[in-house]
Design a protein around this motif. Structure first.
Motif, PDB file in Angstrom:
ATOM      1  N   THR A  83     -18.142 -99.791  -8.560  1.00  0.00           N
ATOM      2  CA  THR A  83     -17.191-100.883  -8.745  1.00  0.00           C
ATOM      3  C   THR A  83     -17.424-101.490 -10.119  1.00  0.00           C
ATOM      4  O   THR A  83     -18.495-101.331 -10.711  1.00  0.00           O
ATOM      5  CB  THR A  83     -17.347-101.960  -7.648  1.00  0.00           C
ATOM      6  N   ILE A  98     -16.863-106.077  -8.392  1.00  0.00           N
ATOM      7  CA  ILE A  98     -16.223-105.949  -7.065  1.00  0.00           C
ATOM      8  C   ILE A  98     -14.915-105.174  -7.112  1.00  0.00           C
ATOM      9  O   ILE A  98     -14.306-104.946  -6.075  1.00  0.00           O
ATOM     10  CB  ILE A  98     -15.975-107.338  -6.439  1.00  0.00           C
ATOM     11  N   TYR A  99     -14.474-104.775  -8.297  1.00  0.00           N
ATOM     12  CA  TYR A  99     -13.160-104.162  -8.437  1.00  0.00           C
ATOM     13  C   TYR A  99     -13.246-102.644  -8.597  1.00  0.00           C
ATOM     14  O   TYR A  99     -14.154-102.121  -9.235  1.00  0.00           O
ATOM     15  CB  TYR A  99     -12.419-104.756  -9.640  1.00  0.00           C
ATOM     16  N   LYS A 116      -7.742-103.942  -9.603  1.00  0.00           N
ATOM     17  CA  LYS A 116      -7.421-103.245  -8.357  1.00  0.00           C
ATOM     18  C   LYS A 116      -8.632-103.371  -7.441  1.00  0.00           C
ATOM     19  O   LYS A 116      -9.770-103.137  -7.856  1.00  0.00           O
ATOM     20  CB  LYS A 116      -7.131-101.771  -8.641  1.00  0.00           C
ATOM     21  N   SER A 117      -8.384-103.760  -6.208  1.00  0.00           N
ATOM     22  CA  SER A 117      -9.471-103.903  -5.243  1.00  0.00           C
ATOM     23  C   SER A 117      -9.883-102.534  -4.705  1.00  0.00           C
ATOM     24  O   SER A 117      -9.159-101.546  -4.888  1.00  0.00           O
ATOM     25  CB  SER A 117      -9.031-104.802  -4.081  1.00  0.00           C
ATOM     26  N   THR A 119      -9.689-101.721  -1.776  1.00  0.00           N
ATOM     27  CA  THR A 119      -8.739-101.366  -0.714  1.00  0.00           C
ATOM     28  C   THR A 119      -7.386-100.935  -1.274  1.00  0.00           C
ATOM     29  O   THR A 119      -6.480-100.609  -0.509  1.00  0.00           O
ATOM     30  CB  THR A 119      -8.542-102.540   0.267  1.00  0.00           C
ATOM     31  N   THR A 121      -5.290-102.832  -3.407  1.00  0.00           N
ATOM     32  CA  THR A 121      -4.346-103.897  -3.748  1.00  0.00           C
ATOM     33  C   THR A 121      -4.611-104.387  -5.169  1.00  0.00           C
ATOM     34  O   THR A 121      -5.692-104.175  -5.722  1.00  0.00           O
ATOM     35  CB  THR A 121      -4.445-105.067  -2.749  1.00  0.00           C
ATOM     36  N   TYR A 122      -3.607-105.062  -5.754  1.00  0.00           N
ATOM     37  CA  TYR A 122      -3.652-105.459  -7.161  1.00  0.00           C
ATOM     38  C   TYR A 122      -3.568-106.967  -7.325  1.00  0.00           C
ATOM     39  O   TYR A 122      -3.077-107.680  -6.468  1.00  0.00           O
ATOM     40  CB  TYR A 122      -2.479-104.827  -7.919  1.00  0.00           C
ATOM     41  N   GLU A 131      -9.196-115.302 -10.529  1.00  0.00           N
ATOM     42  CA  GLU A 131      -8.044-114.533 -10.070  1.00  0.00           C
ATOM     43  C   GLU A 131      -6.799-115.409 -10.212  1.00  0.00           C
ATOM     44  O   GLU A 131      -6.581-116.319  -9.427  1.00  0.00           O
ATOM     45  CB  GLU A 131      -8.230-114.063  -8.632  1.00  0.00           C
ATOM     46  N   VAL A 135      -5.840-110.654  -5.465  1.00  0.00           N
ATOM     47  CA  VAL A 135      -5.784-109.199  -5.313  1.00  0.00           C
ATOM     48  C   VAL A 135      -5.284-108.852  -3.905  1.00  0.00           C
ATOM     49  O   VAL A 135      -6.006-108.318  -3.072  1.00  0.00           O
ATOM     50  CB  VAL A 135      -7.162-108.577  -5.598  1.00  0.00           C
TER      51      VAL A 135
END
Length: 147
Positions: A83, A98-99, A116-117, A119, A121-122, A131, A135
């Motif tokens: 990450t 974390i990304y 981008k996560s 999972t 998502t953006y 943030e 995300v």
């Protein structure tokens, strides 16, 4: 007496060589940051030391990019869990690792970076790691529309 002296000298030499070999590789100073050298540990992780050998960024990262590739005063770091995050020129992690992806600042939206996560998502972050768009978006266009 000679044996004791010889053993003592071997212990001293061994300890000195061990302290110098704590890194698998020390890269050139000033290549990534003025007065810092990128170091690679024997376990394959990266960090930075200053000219006195003091650690300024703990060697905990799987990869460290050059300052300015993402934003002038930030460098992309990759954790051993694959990450990404960002460190500043003081060596502090300003965006936690974390990304799954961090884009270049200003590439899509001025002064923001697409993230981008893990999972899929953006969202968008500012250079302080805030943030601006959470995300939670399922597409880049959806995230862009929330700015």
């Amino acid at each position: 007496m000679k044996n004791k002296l010889l053993i003592f000298m071997l212990v001293i030499i061994s300890s000195l060589s061990h302290s110098q070999n704590s890194y698998q590789r020390i890269y050139n100073y000033d290549e990534y940051h003025k007065d810092w050298a990128l170091v690679k540990t024997t376990t394959g992780t990266f960090g930075f030391i200053d000219r006195s050998g003091k650690i300024v960024v703990k060697p905990i990262y799987a990869k460290i990019g050059k300052f300015g590739e993402i934003k002038n005063d930030l460098a992309l770091v990759k954790s051993i869990s694959k990450t990404y995050g960002l460190i500043n020129k003081d060596g502090k992690e300003v965006v936690k690792t974390i990304y799954a992806h961090i884009g270049k600042f200003g590439e899509i939206v001025k002064d923001l970076a697409l993230v981008k996560s893990i999972t899929g998502t953006y969202g968008f972050i500012d250079k302080n790691g805030n943030e601006i768009v959470p995300v939670i978006c399922y597409s880049i266009d959806e995230a862009k529309g929330r700015v």
